[in-house]
Design an enzyme around this catalytic site. Structure first.
Site: not given
Ligand code: NAD
Length: 492
Positions: A163-164, A187, A189, A240-241, A262, A296, A393
């Site tokens: 989502w960022n 897919k 966020a 994502g995370s 990433e 990130c 982070e």
């Molecule tokens: P997240 O990893 O949960 O979400 C990112 C994506 O993963 C979204 O599309 C979400 O729907 C999907 N997702 C979440 N759980 C999933 C699962 N079990 N199976 C499949 N897909 C899934 O991130 P968050 O909770 O929204 O953010 C938490 C932390 O993650 C942030 O504080 C940051 O540290 C990190 N983050 C990093 C980036 C980056 O650019 N690298 C981007 C977003 C978040």
């Protein structure tokens, strides 16, 4: 702030950008259930989006499979033409897309506009790079034979995006996959479906054929499970995370997909005492507060050499005091809300923990009380390694400054992390800059600059910050397989 996003969205001429329907097999799917899309600054519902089912995702996979032979069979130049017209349409609708991004993600509108241009840049860049997927001819080790290596599209690709950067993370993945000849299913966020679905509208208008680019919104686990299980999905790209990245890597193991990840960062930003303090502060402001800190690449540990520590902190505090926190659609705002309450709460936990352990907190925010998703830009000085913020982070507008004495010491401290995405070094000593560039353990390093990302660079991290690269010719390789062909018996 109340009603601001709705007021701006009412002025968006493309009403279809607000429909919230998914694009599956060339049709717009409303879904049996809908999920609210909210303005993170106010919590107001601004739209709703389809909650697609597993069956919908399976339909998308089947449609992608049907489209593959035709898409991979096109000349790279034909695929490039579609990517370029998609990029042009993005730029034509830049203002409307930027309003969508700010309304659902929260970042200040000027940053959202920059994201649209940045995102379109990936489509343009990969349009050209797809035409350069050269293989190679290897000098032969066998008499009368020709050793030839070809690059071929890997198959169907899936992109799970954050989502960022709700626009640019999609075009960085999809532009690359499509240029390589792979249909892609996105897919997005759940927080930012509108940006992704507007991109799908524009892709369709650009002539991208049915099934080649699809966007499916809904619950992350329900939608990612079929993507992971299906053997036809050959490449999976996630941003994502680290925790979710690990889960997806495990999930992809059964079907041995090519996975690119990433993940989180924890970037060290190292300032030596030979630099101009104002220049280093300018860099630290950009590296810390862009995207309201939800980036990130954000500088999470700012190490300043003891000799200039006080001068740096004074100038940094003055610059932070000038940052304006507010709704991203208000003019002059530098820091918007955190997209997710959990992220804002994590920032507060990091501040409280650091203060409890002896750090000093400074915030220049003087305005009205803000809703819980907001975090005032905050400076923490006297930060030490036992504090949470020095170990994980933050992903928000909290700047942690640590003091160091020697080069060897700061290298060891910077590398004492399982994260290795990005780093920054400020020094005027060329030999020292070279030594640091050799020794810092990260995928991307800015030397005397806080701005280095863009389509031509290999974006990605070391250690638990990820696998593979996005952007650049290395990015294209994530969606292609090498095929070695030996033509034998060529000399009679
Ligand atoms: P997240 O990893 O949960 O979400 C990112 C994506 O993963 C979204 O599309 C979400 O729907 C999907 N997702 C979440 N759980 C999933 C699962 N079990 N199976 C499949 N897909 C899934 O991130 P968050 O909770 O929204 O953010 C938490 C932390 O993650 C942030 O504080 C940051 O540290 C990190 N983050 C990093 C980036 C980056 O650019 N690298 C981007 C977003 C978040």
């Amino acid at each position: 702030m109340a009603g601001l996003a709705i007021k701006h969205l009412n002025n968006v001429r493309r009403r279809d950008f607000l429909a919230g329907d998914s694009l599956i097999d060339g049709r717009w799917i409303a879904g049996e259930q809908r999920d609210a899309v909210v303005d993170p600054a106010t919590g107001e519902e601004i739209a709703n989006a389809a909650r697609c089912s597993t069956a919908d995702m399976n339909r998308a996979i089947a449609a992608a499979e049907r489209s593959f032979a035709t898409w991979r069979g096109l000349l790279p130049a034909n695929r490039a033409a579609m990517l370029r017209s998609w990029a042009s349409l993005m730029l034509e609708h830049s203002e409307e897309l930027a309003i969508l991004v700010t309304s659902e993600q929260g970042k200040p509108l000027p940053e959202a506009r920059q994201e649209i241009a940045y995102g379109a840049g990936f489509l343009e860049w990969f349009a050209a790079e797809g035409e350069r997927a050269y293989g190679e001819t290897i000098p032969s080790h066998k008499v009368g034979s020709l050793l030839h290596v070809r690059m071929q599209p890997i198959g169907l690709a899936a992109a799970i995006t954050p989502w960022n950067f709700p626009i640019a993370m999609i075009t960085r993945k999809a532009g690359c996959a499509l240029a390589a000849g792979c249909p892609v299913i996105v897919k997005p966020a759940p927080e930012t479906p509108l940006s992704a679905l507007a991109l799908a509208r524009l892709a369709e208008e650009a002539g991208v054929p049915r099934g080649v680019f699809q966007v499916v919104t809904g619950h992350p686990i329900e939608l990612s499970t079929p993507l992971l299980r299906d053997t036809r999905i050959r490449a999976l790209s996630f941003t994502g995370s680290t925790d979710v990245g690990r889960l997806l890597l495990e999930g992809a193991a059964d079907t041995i997909k090519k996975v690119s990840l990433e993940l989180g960062g924890h970037a060290p930003f190292i300032v030596f005492d030979d630099v101009d303090v104002e220049r280093a502060v300018k860099g630290a402001m950009a590296a810390k507060f862009a995207t309201s800190g939800q980036d990130c690449l954000a500088a999470n540990r700012i190490y300043v050499q003891a000799g200039i520590y006080d001068a740096f902190v004074e100038a940094f505090a003055a610059a932070i005091a000038d940052l304006h926190v507010g709704h991203g659609l208000e003019p002059g705002v530098d820091i918007g809300p955190m997209t997710k309450l959990a992220v804002a709460n994590k920032c507060r936990t990091h501040i409280d923990d650091a203060v409890k352990k002896g750090a000093r907190a400074f915030s220049g925010h003087r305005g009205a009380n803000l809703s819980p998703n907001f975090v005032a830009a905050t400076l923490l000085t006297g930060v030490t390694e036992d504090m949470l913020i020095a170990r994980e982070e933050t992903f928000g507008p909290v700047a942690a400054v640590l003091s160091f004495d020697s080069e060897d010491e700061v290298i060891a401290r910077a590398n004492a992390s399982e994260m290795g995405l990005a780093g920054y070094v400020y020094t005027d000593d060329l030999r020292r800059a070279f030594r640091l560039s050799e020794q810092i353990e990260c995928g991307m390093l800015g030397v005397n600059t806080a701005s280095f990302t863009g389509p031509p660079i290999p974006f990605g991290g070391w250690k638990q910050s990820g696998l593979g690269r996005e952007g650049s010719r290395h990015g294209l390789a994530e969606y292609m397989e090498l095929k070695y062909v030996c033509f034998g018996d060529l000399v009679a």
